[in-house]
Motif scaffolding. Sequence first.
Motif, short mmCIF file in Angstrom:
data_model
loop_
_atom_site.label_atom_id
_atom_site.label_comp_id
_atom_site.label_asym_id
_atom_site.label_seq_id
_atom_site.Cartn_x
_atom_site.Cartn_y
_atom_site.Cartn_z
N ASP A 572 69.43 68.17 51.53
CA ASP A 572 70.15 69.38 51.94
C ASP A 572 70.34 70.36 50.78
N ASN A 573 70.39 69.88 49.56
CA ASN A 573 70.70 70.73 48.42
C ASN A 573 69.46 71.09 47.58
N ASN A 591 66.46 71.59 55.95
CA ASN A 591 67.55 71.64 54.97
C ASN A 591 68.14 73.05 54.94
N ASP A 592 69.15 73.20 54.12
CA ASP A 592 69.88 74.47 54.13
C ASP A 592 68.98 75.63 53.70
N ARG A 596 68.13 79.03 55.90
CA ARG A 596 68.37 80.39 55.42
C ARG A 596 67.08 81.22 55.47
N ARG A 602 71.09 76.59 62.53
CA ARG A 602 70.50 75.25 62.62
C ARG A 602 70.43 74.80 64.08
#
Length: 621
Positions: A572-573, A591-592, A596, A602
Amino acid sequence: MDGTATRERLPFAGAACVCAAGVLLAVLATLLGWNLGTPQIADFGEVSVPMAPSTAVLFALLAIAVIFRTVSHRRSAAFWVGLAINVAGASVALILFVLSLKGVHPPIERMGFPAASTLDGVPLGHMSPATAAFFVLACVSYLLPALRTSVRAPLSTAAFWLAAFLTAATLVFLLAYSLGKPLLYGGTIIPPAESTCFAFVLLGAALMFLAAPDGWRPRDALRFARKTALKLALVLILLCAGFISAGRYYLLAYENRYRAEFERKIGAVADLKVSELSQWRAERLGDAEVLHENKSFRALVRRSLAANADADAMEELRGWLRQIESAYQYERVYVCDGSGAERVATRESPLPAAGIRARMALEAMRAGRVVLQDFYRDEADGRVYLSLFAPIRAGAEGEPPLGAVGLDIDPERFLYPFLGRWPTPSETAETLLVRREGNEAVFLNELRKQRGATLNLRSPVESKRVPAVQAVLGRDGVFEGIDYHGVPVIACLRKIPDSPWFLVAKMDLAEIYGPLREQLWGMVALVSALLVGAWAWAGLIWRQQRVRFYRERYEVAAALRASQERYRHLLDNMLEGLQIIGFDWRYRYLNDTAVRSARQSREDLLGHTVMECFPGIEETP
């Protein structure tokens, strides 16, 4: 029942079928034994009662019902046939239970097979009330899980525990058999056969498998610690065998000591009575012998029986006779002349001159010695007497006797009370006096369980199990057999010296083994407690193993979840976008950074295809 439920029940169904097959084998062996005339063929002991034919038929029906349940579903005909068989079996068992408690044994229970009426006092071919009650429990256990209700799980649990109780109760009977002292033997209730108890254990196990809770999975239980489970089962079997063997050894040793002590006591009682009877008989013969040899008495009789009888002499003779009668407790004393007719007596006799006393007086005069007329029934009053006759010599050698003196003995005065006394309180202890007449053993005294038996009750010598018969056949010592009233007894047999009499000192087996049965119940309770403790110990260890197994699985799962969380946090990071898309072009993970970059939420992406999220993109073949 759906397919998944059926697969989950297969291990239980297989075990239930195996147990039902064992029941059917026991039934076939029993019916074969009845057909061959040896119904004990299916029993493990020599003295146990055989399984009744009606019991065998009910076992066969319930075993078939169990098999039908395991191979059918609720809507099949086999299911309903099994249920109908179960209901019919419960009805029959309930009827036989009530009849058996009332002592009514219908001949139909033997199913046409011939059988002796009893074995050691136990009726053969009839169902025990305990057996009938066990059948009712088995039928209820079979019925409860079959009910279509909203509380089926509690009913299945109740059925499981009913079957467990049935198995445990019959195991207690089997335990008593293995300890050498079956329960209910020697009493008024028919005991369950050993083969019946064994079949009930199998049937109870089958019903437990049928009613086992649906949440229990045998494969889960066997998935962990297989070697530990095998070792635990082996140790448990050895412990159970050790407890049962130790209990059996103790009981057998205790029984041998108890039996030896009882035989010593009953032998002492018999010897004491034989000694007293022999002495009493010798004293009575001695009384007659004294009169036979007494010169003064002879002279007095001569004067009294002369043609011109001396009245004073007759009165003096009568005084002699009264003194003898009073001093030695004779019923009546009298003097007969040379023809056997009574001339002088303590009391007048209503008997005719040609009666048994006259015949015995003549016999004593012919023999020239004292003669004892053994137990006989009086022609006038119907009472039983013994009589002694002593010839009275004339004095000169070769002259015929002057007559004979007779002494009547009433056995009610001494003999019968003496025989009826027992040194310790007892409800069944008894002393019998018997003699042999031809091919019969004749009872000479009154009996505790049968009035009016004196000289009337006879047992043919072919009845080898009757202690009185064994006594007249010459057997000496302790003998276990069936008494005149048809119950098992232990008797001590003795011959009265210099007489045709035989003495039987006996006691019912049920009374003898009463204290021993109390010891048996205590030992059964102790061994049962030890067995329950062993099973509880095994269950505790098994539970600990399962807890350890599932704890390890939980720890592994927790570690896996922690690892997944760390991995997910790493993904995720990430600074770069990461997307996981399945073969169907649906988003599985983003993932994030990827979220974006897509400029959508999501929730709008996950579970949707790429074409749905980005309409300008077309699926490539």
